[in-house]
Write an enzyme that holds these catalytic residues in place. Structure first.
Site, PDB file in Angstrom:
ATOM      1  N   GLU A 196      -4.044   0.024   0.122  1.00  0.00           N
ATOM      2  CA  GLU A 196      -4.236  -0.336  -1.288  1.00  0.00           C
ATOM      3  C   GLU A 196      -5.333  -1.371  -1.452  1.00  0.00           C
ATOM      4  O   GLU A 196      -5.991  -1.425  -2.480  1.00  0.00           O
ATOM      5  CB  GLU A 196      -2.925  -0.891  -1.870  1.00  0.00           C
ATOM      6  CG  GLU A 196      -2.206   0.132  -2.740  1.00  0.00           C
ATOM      7  CD  GLU A 196      -0.959  -0.425  -3.422  1.00  0.00           C
ATOM      8  OE1 GLU A 196      -0.063   0.391  -3.645  1.00  0.00           O
ATOM      9  OE2 GLU A 196      -0.864  -1.615  -3.708  1.00  0.00           O
ATOM     10  N   HIS A 222       5.122  10.199  22.996  1.00  0.00           N
ATOM     11  CA  HIS A 222       5.559  11.575  23.208  1.00  0.00           C
ATOM     12  C   HIS A 222       5.319  12.426  21.973  1.00  0.00           C
ATOM     13  O   HIS A 222       5.943  13.474  21.802  1.00  0.00           O
ATOM     14  CB  HIS A 222       7.042  11.574  23.605  1.00  0.00           C
ATOM     15  CG  HIS A 222       7.285  10.806  24.858  1.00  0.00           C
ATOM     16  ND1 HIS A 222       7.266  11.378  26.113  1.00  0.00           N
ATOM     17  CD2 HIS A 222       7.464   9.470  25.060  1.00  0.00           C
ATOM     18  CE1 HIS A 222       7.464  10.439  27.028  1.00  0.00           C
ATOM     19  NE2 HIS A 222       7.585   9.278  26.416  1.00  0.00           N
ATOM     20  N   LYS A 274       0.504   5.563 -12.295  1.00  0.00           N
ATOM     21  CA  LYS A 274       1.602   5.078 -13.142  1.00  0.00           C
ATOM     22  C   LYS A 274       1.421   5.606 -14.562  1.00  0.00           C
ATOM     23  O   LYS A 274       2.365   6.060 -15.202  1.00  0.00           O
ATOM     24  CB  LYS A 274       1.620   3.540 -13.167  1.00  0.00           C
ATOM     25  CG  LYS A 274       2.175   2.886 -11.895  1.00  0.00           C
ATOM     26  CD  LYS A 274       2.304   1.366 -12.068  1.00  0.00           C
ATOM     27  CE  LYS A 274       2.829   0.686 -10.814  1.00  0.00           C
ATOM     28  NZ  LYS A 274       2.979  -0.770 -10.915  1.00  0.00           N
TER      29      LYS A 274
HETATM   30  O1  PA5 Z   1       1.006  -3.863  -4.301  1.00  0.00           O
HETATM   31  C1  PA5 Z   1       1.219  -3.636  -5.479  1.00  0.00           C
HETATM   32  O2  PA5 Z   1       0.732  -4.326  -6.384  1.00  0.00           O
HETATM   33  C2  PA5 Z   1       2.103  -2.481  -5.882  1.00  0.00           C
HETATM   34  O3  PA5 Z   1       2.589  -1.796  -4.783  1.00  0.00           O
HETATM   35  C3  PA5 Z   1       3.284  -3.013  -6.688  1.00  0.00           C
HETATM   36  O4  PA5 Z   1       4.012  -3.918  -5.924  1.00  0.00           O
HETATM   37  C4  PA5 Z   1       4.197  -1.860  -7.126  1.00  0.00           C
HETATM   38  O5  PA5 Z   1       3.459  -0.895  -7.822  1.00  0.00           O
HETATM   39  C5  PA5 Z   1       5.332  -2.391  -8.010  1.00  0.00           C
HETATM   40  O6  PA5 Z   1       4.813  -3.031  -9.158  1.00  0.00           O
HETATM   41  P1  PA5 Z   1       5.721  -4.008 -10.007  1.00  0.00           P
HETATM   42  O7  PA5 Z   1       5.992  -5.229  -9.208  1.00  0.00           O
HETATM   43  O8  PA5 Z   1       4.932  -4.335 -11.252  1.00  0.00           O
HETATM   44  O9  PA5 Z   1       6.985  -3.268 -10.336  1.00  0.00           O
END
Ligand code: PA5
Length: 478
Positions: A304, A333, A447
């Site tokens: 990410e 393995h 989202k």
């Molecule tokens: O790393 C990130 O920002 C995302 O993985 C969020 O943690 C995830 O989408 C959850 O978002 P939120 O904390 O707004 O529910």
């Protein structure tokens, strides 16, 4: 606050050995000292960028200060955790992505591998579950093994608008309310300080929910060392002060702009050079079942953060390398054949452990069968360590880049170091790539598309866009 003695901290120092990345070991398949020297200025710039912007909320770099600015919060968390441990039989995290991967990773790393199956007396705390999906079968499975009224639910969401987390919340709230439970008695929110839907829900209940703040400048994937991870860890009886002290210690080890003196900068430079040489797959392979989920947590952090379409100059770069999770020795393995003989497109990072929680002696037996008998009298620790070394060596002999992060043992202090090392490495690599490491526009788009498909108000245009996509052609469905 001093954490144990200086000598103890030094004996628990996490180190990086990158010999098998270098041409001295790999010949023309390796990185030369000249190449390392050539990257010096870029590494310096990346170091300066991270150092200059530490703690900046607007850049989502608040995570760098978490080891230092949470004393009051930590004490509050420890007090709450004590109550939760007394009062509840189960503790369930409702969350996804950054709100789930950290808590489950630390649980896996620092608690008994069959924690939930241990008798209460040995467990000492509530059974622990993390719901990081919206698979209906999984939700039902959870409901089959917990008693909701005896469960503390920690709802973790910065926005309070994440469909997955809020779906989990709606289902659980309904069940609790039908059982006559006052929600604030069984739920703790970890969310933004003042915005977001969990705040609105709390207001409806007269501000009665216990709340922890997911600080402004801390993104989900960098949040394990804030209340997101600290509360679940404390409920499990994990030494959260030790985790933070480990992170601070690693921070101190990363205080120089010099590849030879800063482990995170060294890892970032190696990743950057190998990326430019076409290594577009990055395997993380811990040799420890306790660190198996560290690879899951890391995959999100790396993917990410670095998977970005454009750089700061507006160029289309489609940056990033694909992280792959692997487990030693299990995946020897399964995947290692590919790593040794497949395309030259990978860098493998091992995580090795100096001393396992138990060595587990191997019994003598079958002395008349040499293929089996030679194992007796050794320990499983010796075996797993030998296999780890052998795999790294075999990869090196095959000209495959690999390096090793060494943990003297797996404990809260070394885990804190490891997390901070990987976070810093990610921040430095992103700076070298000149990208925004801390946003996630791709995830946000997904989202929004989910909102549109489920008919959320305000997403009509997105829905129309999705509906106008070319219809699926039957001829491509077999
Ligand atoms: O790393 C990130 O920002 C995302 O993985 C969020 O943690 C995830 O989408 C959850 O978002 P939120 O904390 O707004 O529910």
């Amino acid at each position: 606050m001093a954490y144990k003695t200086k000598d103890w901290r030094n004996s628990m120092r996490v180190t990086v050995d990158y010999n098998y990345m270098m041409s001295k070991s790999l010949g023309d398949k390796g990185i030369t000292d000249t190449e390392l020297r050539q990257i010096k200025d870029k590494a310096q710039e990346a170091f300066d960028y991270v150092a200059a912007n530490r703690g900046r909320d607007d850049l989502y770099m608040g995570w760098t200060e978490l080891p230092y600015n949470q004393e009051a919060i930590v004490n509050d968390i420890i007090a709450t955790a004590k109550e939760v441990r007394k009062k509840f039989k189960y503790f369930v995290v409702l969350g996804i992505g950054g709100s789930a991967l950290g808590p489950i990773m630390a649980f896996n790393a620092l608690k008994h591998l069959h924690y939930n199956e241990l008798p209460q007396k040995l467990r000492g705390g509530p059974k622990f579950y993390v719901e990081d999906n919206v698979d209906p079968v999984r939700m039902q499975a959870l409901l089959d093994v917990i008693e909701p009224e005896k469960t503390c639910f920690n709802v973790i969401s910065k926005s309070g608008a994440t469909s997955e987390t809020m779906t989990q919340f709606l289902i659980i709230s309904d069940i609790l309310q039908k059982k006559g439970v006052n929600l604030p008695d069984n739920m703790i929110f970890t969310t933004d300080a003042s915005r977001g839907n969990l705040i609105k829900i709390d207001e409806k209940f007269g501000g009665k929910f216990k709340k922890y703040v997911l600080p402004d400048g801390v993104g989900g994937r960098f949040s394990e060392l804030c209340p997101v991870g600290l509360l679940p860890a404390a409920v499990l009886g994990i030494d959260i002060k030790g985790m933070l002290a480990g992170a601070a210690y690693m921070d101190s080890l990363c205080s120089k702009p010099n590849i030879a003196k800063n482990p995170a900068l060294a890892c970032a430079a190696l990743q950057y050079i190998s990326m430019k040489q076409g290594k577009n797959i990055h395997v993380l392979m811990p040799y420890s079942d306790n660190l198996k989920l560290m690879a899951d947590w890391y995959c999100q952090l790396w993917a990410e953060s670095l998977g970005k379409a454009v750089d700061y100059a507006g160029n289309t770069v489609n940056a990033g390398t694909t992280p792959v999770k692997s487990l030693g020795v299990t995946d020897q393995h399964s995947q290692v054949q590919l790593y040794i003989e497949g395309p030259f497109d990978k860098v493998i990072t091992f995580i090795s452990v100096g001393k396992y929680a138990t060595p587990m002696p191997i019994a003598h037996g079958c002395e008349d069968i040499p293929d089996v008998g030679f194992l007796g009298g050794h320990t499983m620790q010796e075996l797993i360590q030998a296999e780890n070394k052998a795999t790294a060596y075999a990869l090196m002999r095959a000209g495959r880049m690999n390096y090793t992060i060494n943990l003297p043992e797996v404990n809260a202090f070394t885990l804190g170091q490891l997390m901070f090392l990987l976070e810093m490495q990610t921040a430095y690599t992103g700076a070298m790539l000149n990208i925004n490491t801390f946003n996630q526009p791709g995830v946000e788009n997904g989202k929004k598309a989910t909102f549109a498909l489920l008919g959320k108000k305000g997403y009509e245009e997105k829905k129309a866009e999705i509906d106008s996509a070319p219809a699926l052609d039957d001829k491509y469905i077999v």
